[in-house]
Design an enzyme around this catalytic site. Structure first.
Site, short mmCIF file in Angstrom:
data_model
loop_
_atom_site.label_atom_id
_atom_site.label_comp_id
_atom_site.label_asym_id
_atom_site.label_seq_id
_atom_site.Cartn_x
_atom_site.Cartn_y
_atom_site.Cartn_z
N GLY A 12 0.83 -1.21 0.00
CA GLY A 12 0.00 0.00 0.00
C GLY A 12 0.86 1.25 0.00
N ASP A 13 0.21 2.41 -0.24
CA ASP A 13 0.87 3.71 -0.23
C ASP A 13 1.97 3.83 -1.28
OD1 ASP A 13 -0.78 4.36 1.90
OD2 ASP A 13 0.68 3.67 3.39
N LYS A 16 -0.53 5.39 -5.58
CA LYS A 16 -1.61 5.07 -6.53
C LYS A 16 -2.44 6.31 -6.87
CE LYS A 16 -3.14 2.00 -3.59
NZ LYS A 16 -2.07 2.01 -2.60
N GLY A 40 -5.84 5.90 1.87
CA GLY A 40 -5.53 7.33 1.86
C GLY A 40 -4.73 7.59 0.60
N HIS A 41 -5.36 8.16 -0.41
CA HIS A 41 -4.71 8.37 -1.71
C HIS A 41 -4.45 9.86 -1.90
CE1 HIS A 41 -6.48 4.33 -3.33
NE2 HIS A 41 -5.71 4.19 -2.29
N THR A 131 -6.47 0.20 10.70
CA THR A 131 -6.73 1.65 10.68
C THR A 131 -7.91 2.01 11.60
OG1 THR A 131 -8.22 1.37 8.81
CG2 THR A 131 -5.91 1.87 8.29
N GLN A 225 -4.98 -0.16 -1.04
CA GLN A 225 -4.01 -1.04 -0.34
C GLN A 225 -3.02 -1.62 -1.36
OE1 GLN A 225 -7.65 -1.77 0.70
NE2 GLN A 225 -7.18 0.08 1.79
P1 GDP Z 1 -1.44 5.69 -2.21
O1 GDP Z 1 -2.16 5.23 -1.01
O2 GDP Z 1 -0.85 4.57 -3.00
O3 GDP Z 1 -2.26 6.61 -3.08
O4 GDP Z 1 -0.19 6.54 -1.70
P2 GDP Z 1 -0.20 7.65 -0.52
O5 GDP Z 1 -0.87 8.87 -1.02
O6 GDP Z 1 -0.71 7.07 0.75
O7 GDP Z 1 1.35 7.87 -0.28
C1 GDP Z 1 2.18 8.28 -1.31
C2 GDP Z 1 2.87 9.57 -0.88
O8 GDP Z 1 3.96 9.83 -1.73
C3 GDP Z 1 1.98 10.79 -0.98
O9 GDP Z 1 2.36 11.72 0.02
C4 GDP Z 1 2.31 11.34 -2.37
O10 GDP Z 1 2.09 12.74 -2.48
C5 GDP Z 1 3.77 11.05 -2.45
N1 GDP Z 1 4.29 10.76 -3.79
C6 GDP Z 1 3.71 10.10 -4.81
N2 GDP Z 1 4.59 9.95 -5.84
C7 GDP Z 1 5.73 10.52 -5.44
C8 GDP Z 1 7.03 10.67 -6.04
O11 GDP Z 1 7.30 10.22 -7.15
N3 GDP Z 1 7.99 11.31 -5.30
C9 GDP Z 1 7.74 11.80 -4.06
N4 GDP Z 1 8.74 12.41 -3.40
N5 GDP Z 1 6.54 11.69 -3.46
C10 GDP Z 1 5.56 11.04 -4.14
P1 IMO Z 2 -3.79 2.75 0.61
O1 IMO Z 2 -4.97 2.52 -0.33
C1 IMO Z 2 -1.23 1.07 3.68
C2 IMO Z 2 -3.08 -1.68 6.54
C3 IMO Z 2 -3.23 -1.27 7.99
C4 IMO Z 2 -3.09 -2.62 8.66
C5 IMO Z 2 -3.82 -3.55 7.70
C6 IMO Z 2 -5.25 -3.85 8.07
O2 IMO Z 2 -3.66 4.15 1.05
O3 IMO Z 2 -2.57 2.16 0.02
P2 IMO Z 2 -7.50 -2.44 7.99
O4 IMO Z 2 -7.87 -1.13 8.60
O5 IMO Z 2 -7.61 -2.47 6.50
O6 IMO Z 2 -8.22 -3.60 8.61
O7 IMO Z 2 -5.95 -2.64 8.35
O8 IMO Z 2 -3.77 -2.91 6.45
N1 IMO Z 2 -3.68 -0.76 5.56
C7 IMO Z 2 -2.97 0.02 4.72
N2 IMO Z 2 -1.63 0.23 4.64
N3 IMO Z 2 -2.06 1.67 2.81
C8 IMO Z 2 -3.39 1.46 2.86
O9 IMO Z 2 -4.23 1.94 1.94
C9 IMO Z 2 -3.91 0.63 3.89
N4 IMO Z 2 -5.15 0.24 4.24
C10 IMO Z 2 -4.99 -0.63 5.25
O10 IMO Z 2 -2.21 -0.37 8.36
O11 IMO Z 2 -1.75 -3.00 8.68
MG MG Z 3 -2.18 5.57 1.07
#
Ligand code: GDP
Ligand code: IMO
Ligand code: MG
Length: 425
Positions: A12-13, A16, A40-41, A131, A225
């Site tokens: 995750g994170d 995306k 959290g996107h 979460t 995720q």
């Molecule tokens: P998601 O859950 O997959 O949408 O990712 P998140 O938003 O939770 O976490 C990605 C983080 O990295 C966010 O704070 C984005 O703004 C940041 N981000 C995405 N792409 C890049 C990149 O290429 N470089 C940097 N430095 N930050 C990035």
């Molecule tokens: P995005 O879409 C990262 C993790 C939680 C925990 C496990 C189970 O932003 O990539 P839950 O609340 O789903 O039952 O938690 O999954 N988790 C994530 N980790 N990015 C996420 O979403 C997540 N959504 C859940 O931290 O380990």
């Molecule tokens: Mg995220």
């Protein structure tokens, strides 16, 4: 016409939200298919930063219809707040721009409380670090056939009867384990307000996506995720409760697999994980601190510090196989700009045996020791690069090597959080 699924291939994170926002330039429909507001996107456009939890990341494009598919679990109060917050920031959201599947299961207050209670009662090594959004209990009710669905939001009398009965049932469990019970009247009032707000958005979105597909429109499925949090393939039980992998796009929206043309795997140039569970390449030293600091690795939903480590080709290759990744979107390459050397995990040492396929036993993943090869760093900023040619040679070599190791080609490279810090490989 193109129908693509975008998924996270790690924990995750991966970035995306950012990649979805970039790709939706040419997309008619963006649909979420699983998860809930555990996601959290982040999307950064100019100086504005938005974090989306339930609303699809296509919402910033005027021409794009956003769909919350049937596989998503929806907290009506959280969705109401998210829509209102975005509207206050000037984003156009109306039932013409956003549709919620009538088949979505609802996350209700007793799910959140149960999630919290279960986490609190797990012993220290067994906590999942959820979460606390009620995701697991809501999916459990869906599978137990006791869930309440979005279609019921439109009929308040029916909703009230079902909600009161379910809350009383959960209250009897809470009473039995000494947890303070929910105030049914107060919770109903809150749900009623949210139900009235959300009901106009509720549609049969199976028809929406199928009509869009048969009219030759471009559709993008937005995974939440990542692979290793998938309830079937992830590091069970340290997972979420849905299928985060590309197959989930079909069951989670009602579109047949025959329509899918392309799978985009979003992959960070290193690895992070938030919450508990095994993470073979996790760093506990100042290198890990440095990745967290430079990458701003703090959860977009819970604010928790993310665990950080080097790129893991063992888990990512397995993930690209399961997801059928056609092209990679490699993000956060810029975060590696300052490192002298960049280790890449190419195999695991499992009790003295070299393993290159991800084990299925979470105990084995926990004890696996990474075997690294080292790549030279590039010690130069990549954040202004807008093509592969503008990257330092060693950064290009790094991309080539990780692409070779995971057996998937690089399609997109991201070198910063902003919309324009992205290019096609
Ligand atoms: P998601 O859950 O997959 O949408 O990712 P998140 O938003 O939770 O976490 C990605 C983080 O990295 C966010 O704070 C984005 O703004 C940041 N981000 C995405 N792409 C890049 C990149 O290429 N470089 C940097 N430095 N930050 C990035
Ligand atoms: P995005 O879409 C990262 C993790 C939680 C925990 C496990 C189970 O932003 O990539 P839950 O609340 O789903 O039952 O938690 O999954 N988790 C994530 N980790 N990015 C996420 O979403 C997540 N959504 C859940 O931290 O380990
Ligand atoms: Mg995220």
């Amino acid at each position: 016409m193109s129908i693509s699924v975008l998924v996270g291939v790690q924990w995750g994170d991966e970035g995306k939200g950012k990649i979805i926002d970039v790709l939706t330039r040419d997309v008619d429909v963006v649909a979420r298919f699983q998860g809930g507001n555990n996601a959290g996107h982040t999307v950064e456009i100019g100086d504005e930063k938005y974090v989306l939890h339930l609303v699809p990341s296509g919402i910033f494009r005027d021409e794009t219809l956003c769909v919350i598919g049937n596989g998503v679990v929806v907290a009506p109060d959280a969705l109401k707040s998210e829509i209102s917050d975005l509207q206050e920031r000037g984003i156009d959201i109306s039932p013409a721009k956003l549709e919620v599947s009538s088949r979505c299961h609802l996350i209700l207050p007793y799910h959140r409380l149960m999630d919290e209670v279960r986490e609190a009662r797990r012993s220290s090594g067994n906590k999942i670090g959820t979460t606390k959004r009620g995701i697991g209990p809501a999916y459990a009710d869906k599978a137990s056939r006791t869930g309440i669905r979005a279609v019921e939001l439109a009929d308040l009398a029916r909703l009230e009867e079902r909600f009161r009965a379910q809350t009383e049932y959960y209250n009897s469990i809470f009473a039995g384990i000494g947890v303070e019970q929910l105030d049914v009247d107060a919770e109903w009032e809150a749900l009623k307000t949210a139900a009235e707000f959300i009901a106009p958005y509720v549609k049969d979105t199976v028809l929406t996506v199928n009509r869009a597909a048969s009219q030759g429109k471009n559709i993008l499925f937005e995974g939440a995720q990542g692979m290793w949090l998938d309830v079937d393939y992830g590091t069970y039980p340290f997972v979420t409760s849905s299928n985060t992998t590309s197959g989930g796009a079909c069951t989670g929206t009602g579109l047949s697999p025959k329509y899918i043309d392309n799978v985009v795997g979003v992959m960070k140039a290193y690895t992070t994980r938030v919450g508990a569970g095994p993470f073979p390449t996790e760093l506990f030293d100042e290198m890990g601190e440095e990745l967290r600091r430079v990458g701003g690795e703090f959860g977009a939903t819970t604010g928790r510090p993310r665990r950080c480590g080097w790129f893991d080709a063992v888990s990512s290759r397995y993930s690209c196989m399961v997801n059928g990744v056609d092209e990679l979107a490699i993000t956060k390459l810029d975060v590696l700009d300052g490192f002298d050397e960049i280790p890449v995990c190419v195999a695991y040492d499992l009790d003295g045996k070299k393993v290159t396929d991800m084990p299925s036993d979470t105990r084995d993943i926990t004890s696996a020791k990474p075997i690294y090869e080292s790549m030279p760093g590039w010690k130069a900023s990549t954040s202004d690069a807008r093509s592969l040619d503008e990257l330092p040679d060693n950064a290009r070599r790094y991309l080539d090597r990780i692409s070779e190791l995971v057996e998937a080609k690089v399609g997109i490279v991201s070198v910063g959080p902003n919309r324009d810090q992205t290019f096609q490989a």
